[in-house]
Scaffold this motif. Structure first.
Motif, PDB file in Angstrom:
ATOM      1  N   ALA A 250       0.834  -1.205   0.000  1.00  0.00           N
ATOM      2  CA  ALA A 250       0.000   0.000   0.000  1.00  0.00           C
ATOM      3  C   ALA A 250       0.865   1.250   0.000  1.00  0.00           C
ATOM      4  CB  ALA A 250      -0.918  -0.018   1.223  1.00  0.00           C
ATOM      5  N   SER A 251       2.008   1.196   0.688  1.00  0.00           N
ATOM      6  CA  SER A 251       2.924   2.335   0.732  1.00  0.00           C
ATOM      7  C   SER A 251       3.510   2.620  -0.647  1.00  0.00           C
ATOM      8  CB  SER A 251       4.046   2.073   1.735  1.00  0.00           C
ATOM      9  OG  SER A 251       5.001   3.120   1.722  1.00  0.00           O
ATOM     10  N   ALA A 252       3.936   1.569  -1.368  1.00  0.00           N
ATOM     11  CA  ALA A 252       4.492   1.758  -2.703  1.00  0.00           C
ATOM     12  C   ALA A 252       3.467   2.363  -3.654  1.00  0.00           C
ATOM     13  CB  ALA A 252       5.010   0.426  -3.248  1.00  0.00           C
ATOM     14  N   ILE A 253       2.227   1.898  -3.574  1.00  0.00           N
ATOM     15  CA  ILE A 253       1.170   2.443  -4.425  1.00  0.00           C
ATOM     16  C   ILE A 253       0.899   3.899  -4.066  1.00  0.00           C
ATOM     17  CG2 ILE A 253      -1.270   2.259  -5.028  1.00  0.00           C
ATOM     18  CD1 ILE A 253      -1.007  -0.784  -4.548  1.00  0.00           C
ATOM     19  N   LYS A 254       0.854   4.195  -2.783  1.00  0.00           N
ATOM     20  CA  LYS A 254       0.564   5.544  -2.311  1.00  0.00           C
ATOM     21  C   LYS A 254       1.590   6.549  -2.807  1.00  0.00           C
ATOM     22  CE  LYS A 254      -0.323   8.143   1.950  1.00  0.00           C
ATOM     23  NZ  LYS A 254      -0.433   8.056   3.437  1.00  0.00           N
ATOM     24  N   TYR A 255       2.870   6.143  -2.791  1.00  0.00           N
ATOM     25  CA  TYR A 255       3.937   7.068  -3.174  1.00  0.00           C
ATOM     26  C   TYR A 255       4.428   6.847  -4.608  1.00  0.00           C
ATOM     27  CZ  TYR A 255       3.894   7.556   1.901  1.00  0.00           C
ATOM     28  OH  TYR A 255       3.499   7.751   3.209  1.00  0.00           O
ATOM     29  N   THR A 256       3.725   6.025  -5.389  1.00  0.00           N
ATOM     30  CA  THR A 256       3.921   5.763  -6.833  1.00  0.00           C
ATOM     31  C   THR A 256       5.159   4.943  -7.153  1.00  0.00           C
ATOM     32  OG1 THR A 256       5.241   7.712  -7.518  1.00  0.00           O
ATOM     33  CG2 THR A 256       2.844   8.028  -7.287  1.00  0.00           C
ATOM     34  N   SER A 257       5.848   4.375  -6.177  1.00  0.00           N
ATOM     35  CA  SER A 257       7.059   3.603  -6.468  1.00  0.00           C
ATOM     36  C   SER A 257       6.763   2.167  -6.867  1.00  0.00           C
ATOM     37  CB  SER A 257       8.006   3.629  -5.270  1.00  0.00           C
ATOM     38  OG  SER A 257       7.411   3.028  -4.132  1.00  0.00           O
ATOM     39  N   ASP A 258       5.479   1.829  -7.067  1.00  0.00           N
ATOM     40  CA  ASP A 258       5.106   0.483  -7.482  1.00  0.00           C
ATOM     41  C   ASP A 258       5.333   0.256  -8.966  1.00  0.00           C
ATOM     42  OD1 ASP A 258       2.977   2.416  -7.767  1.00  0.00           O
ATOM     43  OD2 ASP A 258       1.660   0.758  -8.362  1.00  0.00           O
ATOM     44  N   VAL A 259       5.587   1.331  -9.731  1.00  0.00           N
ATOM     45  CA  VAL A 259       5.866   1.214 -11.169  1.00  0.00           C
ATOM     46  C   VAL A 259       7.135   1.999 -11.493  1.00  0.00           C
ATOM     47  CG1 VAL A 259       3.480   0.839 -11.893  1.00  0.00           C
ATOM     48  CG2 VAL A 259       4.340   3.177 -11.615  1.00  0.00           C
ATOM     49  N   MET A 260       7.694   1.721 -12.651  1.00  0.00           N
ATOM     50  CA  MET A 260       8.974   2.311 -13.039  1.00  0.00           C
ATOM     51  C   MET A 260       8.793   3.663 -13.718  1.00  0.00           C
ATOM     52  SD  MET A 260      11.043  -1.006 -14.495  1.00  0.00           S
ATOM     53  CE  MET A 260      11.077  -2.548 -13.558  1.00  0.00           C
ATOM     54  N   SER A 261       9.627   4.612 -13.326  1.00  0.00           N
ATOM     55  CA  SER A 261       9.637   5.942 -13.925  1.00  0.00           C
ATOM     56  C   SER A 261      10.372   5.924 -15.263  1.00  0.00           C
ATOM     57  CB  SER A 261      10.327   6.916 -12.966  1.00  0.00           C
ATOM     58  OG  SER A 261      10.434   8.200 -13.523  1.00  0.00           O
ATOM     59  N   VAL A 262      10.134   6.970 -16.061  1.00  0.00           N
ATOM     60  CA  VAL A 262      10.871   7.189 -17.319  1.00  0.00           C
ATOM     61  C   VAL A 262      11.591   8.535 -17.164  1.00  0.00           C
ATOM     62  CG1 VAL A 262      10.723   7.308 -19.835  1.00  0.00           C
ATOM     63  CG2 VAL A 262       9.059   5.942 -18.554  1.00  0.00           C
ATOM     64  N   PRO A 263      12.788   8.536 -16.582  1.00  0.00           N
ATOM     65  CA  PRO A 263      13.415   9.797 -16.171  1.00  0.00           C
ATOM     66  C   PRO A 263      14.177  10.500 -17.281  1.00  0.00           C
ATOM     67  CG  PRO A 263      14.772   7.963 -15.476  1.00  0.00           C
ATOM     68  CD  PRO A 263      13.542   7.362 -16.118  1.00  0.00           C
ATOM     69  N   ASP A 264      14.327  11.819 -17.107  1.00  0.00           N
ATOM     70  CA  ASP A 264      15.269  12.593 -17.914  1.00  0.00           C
ATOM     71  C   ASP A 264      16.696  12.208 -17.526  1.00  0.00           C
ATOM     72  OD1 ASP A 264      13.054  13.893 -18.884  1.00  0.00           O
ATOM     73  OD2 ASP A 264      13.632  15.893 -18.184  1.00  0.00           O
ATOM     74  N   GLN A 265      17.649  12.657 -18.309  1.00  0.00           N
ATOM     75  CA  GLN A 265      19.056  12.502 -17.962  1.00  0.00           C
ATOM     76  C   GLN A 265      19.867  13.560 -18.703  1.00  0.00           C
ATOM     77  OE1 GLN A 265      19.039   8.405 -19.450  1.00  0.00           O
ATOM     78  NE2 GLN A 265      20.662   8.970 -20.872  1.00  0.00           N
ATOM     79  N   TYR A 266      20.999  13.946 -18.118  1.00  0.00           N
ATOM     80  CA  TYR A 266      21.847  14.919 -18.803  1.00  0.00           C
ATOM     81  C   TYR A 266      23.302  14.717 -18.449  1.00  0.00           C
ATOM     82  CZ  TYR A 266      21.723  17.794 -14.486  1.00  0.00           C
ATOM     83  OH  TYR A 266      21.826  18.260 -13.196  1.00  0.00           O
ATOM     84  N   LEU A 267      24.163  15.345 -19.240  1.00  0.00           N
ATOM     85  CA  LEU A 267      25.601  15.169 -19.099  1.00  0.00           C
ATOM     86  C   LEU A 267      26.321  16.433 -19.528  1.00  0.00           C
ATOM     87  CD1 LEU A 267      27.766  12.143 -20.049  1.00  0.00           C
ATOM     88  CD2 LEU A 267      28.269  14.315 -21.130  1.00  0.00           C
ATOM     89  N   LEU A 268      27.380  16.768 -18.805  1.00  0.00           N
ATOM     90  CA  LEU A 268      28.302  17.852 -19.156  1.00  0.00           C
ATOM     91  C   LEU A 268      29.705  17.274 -19.188  1.00  0.00           C
ATOM     92  CD1 LEU A 268      26.915  20.598 -16.745  1.00  0.00           C
ATOM     93  CD2 LEU A 268      26.383  20.330 -19.181  1.00  0.00           C
ATOM     94  N   ARG A 269      30.519  17.753 -20.108  1.00  0.00           N
ATOM     95  CA  ARG A 269      31.854  17.190 -20.287  1.00  0.00           C
ATOM     96  C   ARG A 269      32.794  18.264 -20.797  1.00  0.00           C
ATOM     97  NH1 ARG A 269      34.332  14.237 -24.639  1.00  0.00           N
ATOM     98  NH2 ARG A 269      35.816  12.678 -23.874  1.00  0.00           N
ATOM     99  N   ALA A 270      34.053  18.261 -20.325  1.00  0.00           N
ATOM    100  CA  ALA A 270      35.048  19.223 -20.780  1.00  0.00           C
ATOM    101  C   ALA A 270      36.433  18.652 -20.523  1.00  0.00           C
ATOM    102  CB  ALA A 270      34.892  20.565 -20.063  1.00  0.00           C
TER     103      ALA A 270
END
Length: 372
Positions: A250-270
């Motif tokens: 019930a806790s996972a469902i309540k806080y939405t962690s029961d399914v997988m996210s599709v996250p952004d990502q970024y990178l900086l390089r020099a």
């Protein structure tokens, strides 16, 4: 010398596929970037007419890392390794990239990642107790393909000592984002379920990539470079269960962690390159991040947001139509940030909550490019 210098500095400049080291899920997502332009550096300075330049470039790269060191925030949980309760990810991938130059300024490319992952743990199986047997889960197949368009922002001409290359691409959800394997929930019983997010070949969402790459030649020996890359994933979550074949709490469902996210990502390089004839040494730093909040869309679902700073030594060697390279990013800073479900739980319970994530000490990246 100038032509050789430009070829090698751009290979170093554009080697920044989004490959972080561990459970923080910066994955291989069809990371075509301007390393694939390394064969067309003569057009940057205008020394060779475009009609005399090869219009096709092939680049094949390989990556390996093992993640096993756990962090909560910036605190390393050293007891996990000592107790042998650490989670170990073994990642092997190959990227096949093909680039087509349309004219002196524009080019199109496609990148296909092929992935094999293994994950071994205690807590996903019989329990996170020292002495319990370790079991493994696996995933393999193609990843998410990326198709991109690039343009040199400064028109190529003789005497150019630097340039900027902008790119925009579409990430296609071709990778399997709901791969399954067998989990041992007791010593004698098993069930099938989706593998952990960190070893899923795909993320299940369409994405938009943007990037800006620049270089500056200082003299016949030294050059500097910089890269910026951002992948936007508007989709909030992909609906794939995180319970490994079990039932969500019930806790996972309540806080939405029961399914997988599709996250952004970024990178900086020099960094900087030193070139001598057909050989180049490179030293740089890179900053990679999976943010807690996306630029577009909601932030629901389970993710392991975090950031990594690495030192990145590398070497390149040119032989006829080939360019060979090797890079080894070495971790110097790792942090696992609060996720959106962590924040929801913290606000609800008034008790700070944050999960952990496992990172690697280093990654091995090798590959070659071929002009034809």
């Amino acid at each position: 010398m100038k032509r050789i210098l430009l070829s090698f500095l751009i290979i170093s400049l554009f080697y920044f596929k989004a490959n972080t080291q561990g459970c923080v899920a910066i994955r291989t997502v069809g990371g075509l970037n301007t390393m694939e332009h390394s064969m067309h550096t003569d057009t940057i300075s205008g020394m060779v007419p475009f009609k005399d330049i090869s219009k096709w470039d092939l680049n094949i790269s390989f990556r390996y890392f093992k993640s096993y060191k756990h962090f909560n925030g910036t605190d390393e949980q050293t007891q996990r390794v000592l107790d042998q309760t650490d989670v170990r990810n073994y990642s092997k991938s190959m990227n096949i990239a093909l680039l087509r130059s349309l004219n002196e300024q524009w080019s199109l490319g496609i990148d296909l990642p092929i992935i094999y992952n293994e994950r071994t743990s205690l807590y996903e199986h019989v329990g996170n107790v020292k002495g319990n047997p370790r079991f493994s889960t696996h995933s393999q197949g193609i990843g998410d393909v990326r198709i991109s368009a690039y343009k040199w922002l400064i028109h190529p001409k003789a005497g150019n000592k630097g340039n900027l290359l902008a790119g925009v691409g579409i990430k296609i959800p071709t990778g399997n984002y709901k791969a399954t394997d067998i989990f041992h929930y007791s010593l004698t019983a098993t069930r099938e379920g989706p593998v952990d997010q960190s070893i899923q070949p795909g993320d299940g969402g369409w994405g938009i990539s943007t990037e800006l790459n620049g270089f500056r030649q200082l003299n016949n020996t030294w050059s500097i470079y910089g890269n910026a890359y951002y992948l936007m994933n508007p989709k909030g979550n992909n609906g794939v269960s995180t319970t490994r074949g079990g039932v969500a709490t019930a806790s996972a469902i309540k806080y939405t962690s029961d399914v997988m996210s599709v996250p952004d990502q970024y990178l900086l390089r020099a960094g900087a390159n030193w070139t001598k004839k057909t050989f180049t040494l490179s030293m740089g730093a890179r900053y990679e991040c999976v943010p807690t909040f996306d630029l577009i869309g909601d932030n629901t679902g389970f993710r392991r947001p975090g950031r990594v700073i690495t030192a990145e030594p590398g070497a390149n060697y040119r032989y006829k139509k080939f360019n060979f390279y090797a890079y080894t990013p070495i971790s110097i800073f790792r942090e696992r940030n609060q996720s959106y479900p962590d924040i929801l739980k913290t606000l609800d319970t008034k008790t700070f909550s944050r999960g952990d994530a496992a990172f690697a000490d280093y990654a091995i990246n090798i590959g070659f490019g071929y002009r034809f």
